[in-house]
Design a protein around this motif. Structure first.
Motif, short mmCIF file in Angstrom:
data_model
loop_
_atom_site.label_atom_id
_atom_site.label_comp_id
_atom_site.label_asym_id
_atom_site.label_seq_id
_atom_site.Cartn_x
_atom_site.Cartn_y
_atom_site.Cartn_z
N LEU A 143 43.33 11.31 45.29
CA LEU A 143 44.11 11.63 46.48
C LEU A 143 45.17 12.68 46.17
CD1 LEU A 143 44.92 11.22 49.41
CD2 LEU A 143 46.25 9.23 48.71
N THR A 144 45.85 12.53 45.04
CA THR A 144 46.87 13.50 44.64
C THR A 144 46.25 14.87 44.45
OG1 THR A 144 48.19 11.78 43.57
CG2 THR A 144 48.63 14.05 42.92
N ALA A 145 45.05 14.92 43.85
CA ALA A 145 44.37 16.20 43.63
C ALA A 145 44.02 16.86 44.96
CB ALA A 145 43.11 15.99 42.79
N VAL A 146 43.57 16.06 45.94
CA VAL A 146 43.26 16.61 47.26
C VAL A 146 44.54 17.15 47.90
CG1 VAL A 146 42.39 16.08 49.57
CG2 VAL A 146 41.29 15.07 47.57
N ALA A 163 34.28 18.47 45.61
CA ALA A 163 34.13 17.35 44.67
C ALA A 163 33.94 17.87 43.25
CB ALA A 163 32.95 16.48 45.09
N ALA A 164 33.19 18.96 43.10
CA ALA A 164 32.96 19.52 41.77
C ALA A 164 34.26 20.02 41.14
CB ALA A 164 31.95 20.66 41.85
N GLN A 165 35.10 20.68 41.96
CA GLN A 165 36.38 21.17 41.46
C GLN A 165 37.28 20.02 41.02
OE1 GLN A 165 37.35 23.38 45.02
NE2 GLN A 165 37.01 25.36 44.00
N MET A 166 37.27 18.93 41.82
CA MET A 166 38.10 17.78 41.46
C MET A 166 37.61 17.13 40.19
SD MET A 166 39.35 15.84 44.88
CE MET A 166 37.86 16.08 45.82
N PRO A 197 30.86 14.03 38.81
CA PRO A 197 30.75 14.23 40.26
C PRO A 197 30.47 12.93 41.00
CG PRO A 197 29.59 15.96 39.09
CD PRO A 197 30.00 14.96 38.05
N ALA A 198 29.67 12.03 40.41
CA ALA A 198 29.35 10.76 41.06
C ALA A 198 30.61 9.90 41.23
CB ALA A 198 28.30 10.00 40.25
#
Length: 256
Positions: A23-26, A34-37, A45-46
């Motif tokens: 959540l903090t990353a978003v 998702a790949a960047q996170m 990724p999963a």
């Protein structure tokens, strides 16, 4: 999560800690894929998608479709951002930051500094409401009802009810059912005082704050005398002006 016994400090399980990191990353990097996170957090990724799905189900984040800026071709990319609901939940942190900032201001400049800040905060309200209130004419009761409509339009859920009409004790009871800064005003009643002064200048009569939600009332109630009231010529207080005549503040005049 493991049940917490009385007196124990709750401990987040690993999944919850990771979900908070996601959540903090978003919040910090969104719109983000998702790949960047996964690269930012060192997760597969999963694993990232599992936490994103959970956050999405709770309405904390949402998907934003972004087209290819260079070619405009192909399927829009899925990017994640914090939703409005998520921003509201995270906003509790900003409330604490605001409280700490005001405490720092009070420590360096005292109550005068906080009052000046509060007056600047309400300056926009006064300037935007003044034409609406003046359009109601010189009748104080009509002006109070116009002020209530303006407050309601800004989601303060306000009403103005007439008391003892056609008598020397006639008055309007102006009530607000919502206060967006209630938590701050509980610690800093200067916000209530500044708002009351704005109401007095807008209506052209001396008003009295009877109760506030910040001090425990279920609504904010302002007494507006109309029986013998004559709207005085409005004199706007310069931003940052603080009363220095020793009068008791409106907040201190409150009745239980």
């Amino acid at each position: 999560m493991t049940e917490v016994q009385a007196g124990q400090v709750p401990v987040l399980d690993p999944d919850e800690r990771t979900r908070d990191r996601v959540l903090t990353a978003v919040l910090e990097h969104g719109p983000v894929s998702a790949a960047q996170m996964g690269k930012l957090l060192g997760l597969t990724p999963a694993a990232v998608r599992r936490h994103l799905d959970t956050l999405s189900r709770h309405g904390v984040i949402e998907v934003k479709l972004i087209s290819n800026a260079k070619s405009g071709a192909g399927r829009p990319a899925r990017r994640y951002v914090v939703s409005r609901q998520g921003q509201t939940k995270i906003g509790d942190d900003y409330l604490e930051i605001a409280r700490l900032a005001l405490k720092e201001l009070a420590a360096t400049r005292g109550g005068q500094g906080v009052m000046e800040f509060a007056e600047r905060r309400f300056a926009h309200m006064e300037s935007s409401y003044q034409p609406l209130v003046d359009a109601a004419g010189p009748d104080v009761a009509a002006r109070s009802k116009a002020l209530a409509r303006a407050l309601t339009a800004d989601r303060f859920v306000a009403t103005s009810d007439s008391l003892n009409p056609h008598s020397a004790m006639a008055a309007e009871q102006l009530c607000q059912g919502h206060c967006p800064i209630q938590e701050l005003a509980t610690t800093f009643p200067e916000f209530c005082d500044a708002e009351t002064e704005v109401f007095s200048r807008l209506l052209g009569v001396d008003v009295r704050r009877l109760s506030t939600m910040a001090s425990g009332g279920h609504v904010c109630t302002t007494h507006v005398p109309t029986g013998r009231a004559v709207v005085r010529k409005r004199v706007s207080a310069p931003a940052g002006t603080v009363r220095t005549n020793g009068n008791i503040s409106n907040h201190q005049q409150e009745r239980p």
